[in-house]
Design an enzyme around this catalytic site. Structure first.
Site, PDB file in Angstrom:
ATOM      1  N   GLU A   1     -47.674  12.409 -22.225  1.00  0.00           N
ATOM      2  CA  GLU A   1     -48.134  11.670 -23.402  1.00  0.00           C
ATOM      3  C   GLU A   1     -48.961  12.605 -24.276  1.00  0.00           C
ATOM      4  O   GLU A   1     -50.161  12.793 -24.023  1.00  0.00           O
ATOM      5  CB  GLU A   1     -49.013  10.486 -22.982  1.00  0.00           C
TER       6      GLU A   1
ATOM      7  N   GLY B   1     -50.741   5.796 -30.066  1.00  0.00           N
ATOM      8  CA  GLY B   1     -51.327   4.794 -30.956  1.00  0.00           C
ATOM      9  C   GLY B   1     -51.423   5.262 -32.394  1.00  0.00           C
ATOM     10  O   GLY B   1     -52.122   4.656 -33.202  1.00  0.00           O
TER      11      GLY B   1
ATOM     12  N   HIS C   1     -54.833   8.709 -17.506  1.00  0.00           N
ATOM     13  CA  HIS C   1     -54.464   8.448 -18.905  1.00  0.00           C
ATOM     14  C   HIS C   1     -55.446   9.183 -19.824  1.00  0.00           C
ATOM     15  O   HIS C   1     -56.634   9.282 -19.512  1.00  0.00           O
ATOM     16  CB  HIS C   1     -54.491   6.944 -19.188  1.00  0.00           C
TER      17      HIS C   1
ATOM     18  N   ASN D   1     -48.097  -0.330 -20.742  1.00  0.00           N
ATOM     19  CA  ASN D   1     -49.531  -0.187 -20.505  1.00  0.00           C
ATOM     20  C   ASN D   1     -50.239  -1.080 -21.524  1.00  0.00           C
ATOM     21  O   ASN D   1     -50.327  -0.741 -22.699  1.00  0.00           O
ATOM     22  CB  ASN D   1     -49.924   1.284 -20.696  1.00  0.00           C
TER      23      ASN D   1
ATOM     24  N   SER E   1     -46.295   6.215 -29.007  1.00  0.00           N
ATOM     25  CA  SER E   1     -45.617   5.548 -30.118  1.00  0.00           C
ATOM     26  C   SER E   1     -44.126   5.307 -29.878  1.00  0.00           C
ATOM     27  O   SER E   1     -43.322   5.440 -30.801  1.00  0.00           O
ATOM     28  CB  SER E   1     -45.854   6.308 -31.425  1.00  0.00           C
TER      29      SER E   1
ATOM     30  N   GLY F   1     -47.368   1.719 -24.980  1.00  0.00           N
ATOM     31  CA  GLY F   1     -48.629   1.035 -25.229  1.00  0.00           C
ATOM     32  C   GLY F   1     -48.417  -0.158 -26.152  1.00  0.00           C
ATOM     33  O   GLY F   1     -47.966  -1.220 -25.731  1.00  0.00           O
TER      34      GLY F   1
ATOM     35  N   LYS G   1     -53.280  -1.729 -21.732  1.00  0.00           N
ATOM     36  CA  LYS G   1     -54.631  -1.243 -22.070  1.00  0.00           C
ATOM     37  C   LYS G   1     -55.610  -2.428 -22.047  1.00  0.00           C
ATOM     38  O   LYS G   1     -55.463  -3.320 -21.221  1.00  0.00           O
ATOM     39  CB  LYS G   1     -54.611  -0.492 -23.412  1.00  0.00           C
TER      40      LYS G   1
ATOM     41  N   GLU H   1     -56.890   8.305 -22.394  1.00  0.00           N
ATOM     42  CA  GLU H   1     -58.050   7.480 -22.793  1.00  0.00           C
ATOM     43  C   GLU H   1     -59.102   7.460 -21.693  1.00  0.00           C
ATOM     44  O   GLU H   1     -60.300   7.396 -21.967  1.00  0.00           O
ATOM     45  CB  GLU H   1     -57.569   6.065 -23.165  1.00  0.00           C
TER      46      GLU H   1
END
Ligand code: 13P
Length: 246
Positions: free
Chosen positions: A166, A172, A96, A9, A208, A229, A11, A98
């Site tokens: 996740e 992150g 997701h 991903n 991560s 990510g 992003k 986010e």
């Protein structure tokens, strides 16, 4: 279980030149890991068609990062599932954390997005996971169960749907969930899927994932791959994660 799915991903990263170079580098190395992993990259929408063209005929699949829950119409700035399909995507990430946080996406919206993806034969990768506060309050399972029941549509398994667990606190942050935490939640998710007769839906772990921890994570029971990510922005790291699949 089939081959692991290793999904990158990207992003909101990737201008044209950089995105093309990264995708070509992934394609270059993908042949070597082909027998152990399927590789998917999810670039930003602006470069998706270009990346999909560059990946055509090779082993690397291309996916979107989000789609709208409506088919078309007056939704400025949004991207439909059909547009992603048209641009060359085979998969799309929905829900997701986010998106849930930055855009206030609810479970109902995420279900609508997954349905729309399925209508256009895109495999949805539906993300779920608890926040740190929810885990500390002992509510991680409850949150995951709620997200699963209210965002996964019927027909998800037949449409090739994939779940990605996740934990928000591991995204992150460099703080990966422990092997026990991952194994415990994946087994819980597996049982929830089983109770909806969706026993073969793959469950990815994300948060991560790096070359250094990939082998241990990918070897855990009920971990069918990884949603990566940061490490997916470096071809060598992303390929090393794929090479760590059992
Ligand atoms: P990181 O691998 O950067 O933690 O991101 C995980 C993620 O959100 C993938 O969707």
């Amino acid at each position: 279980m089939g081959k692991a799915l290793i999904a990158g991903n990207w992003k909101m990263n990737g201008l044209a030149a950089q995105a093309e170079a990264l995708a070509l580098a992934v394609r270059e190395g993908a042949a070597e890991v082909r027998d152990r992993a399927e590789i998917l990259i999810c670039p930003p929408a602006t470069v998706l068609a270009m990346v999909a063209r560059a990946m055509r005929g090779g082993p690397v699949m291309v996916g979107g990062q989000d789609c709208h829950m409506k088919g078309e119409g007056a939704h400025t700035g949004d991207i439909s599932a059909e547009m992603l399909k048209d641009a060359g995507a085979s998969h799309v990430i929905v829900g997701h954390s986010e998106r849930r946080t930055d855009h206030g996406e609810t479970n109902a919206m995420v279900m609508g997005k997954a349905r729309m993806a399925m209508n256009f034969e895109l495999r949805p990768i539906l993300c779920i996971g608890e926040t740190l506060a929810e885990r500390e309050q002992g509510r991680a399972r409850e949150v995951v169960q709620d997200q699963m029941s209210n965002s996964i549509p019927d027909g998800f398994e037949e449409a090739g749907g994939i779940v990605a667990y996740e934990p928000v606190w591991a995204i992150g942050t460099g703080r990966t969930a422990s092997e026990d935490e991952i194994a415990e939640m994946h087994s819980f998710i597996r049982s929830l899927l089983g109770s909806r007769r969706m026993a073969s839906v793959p469950i990815l772990y994300g948060g991560s994932v790096k070359p250094a921890n990939a082998r241990a994570i990918l070897a855990l029971p009920e971990v069918g791959g990884a949603l990566v990510g940061g490490a997916s922005l470096v071809a060598a790291d992303f390929l090393a994660i794929a090479a760590a699949a059992p």
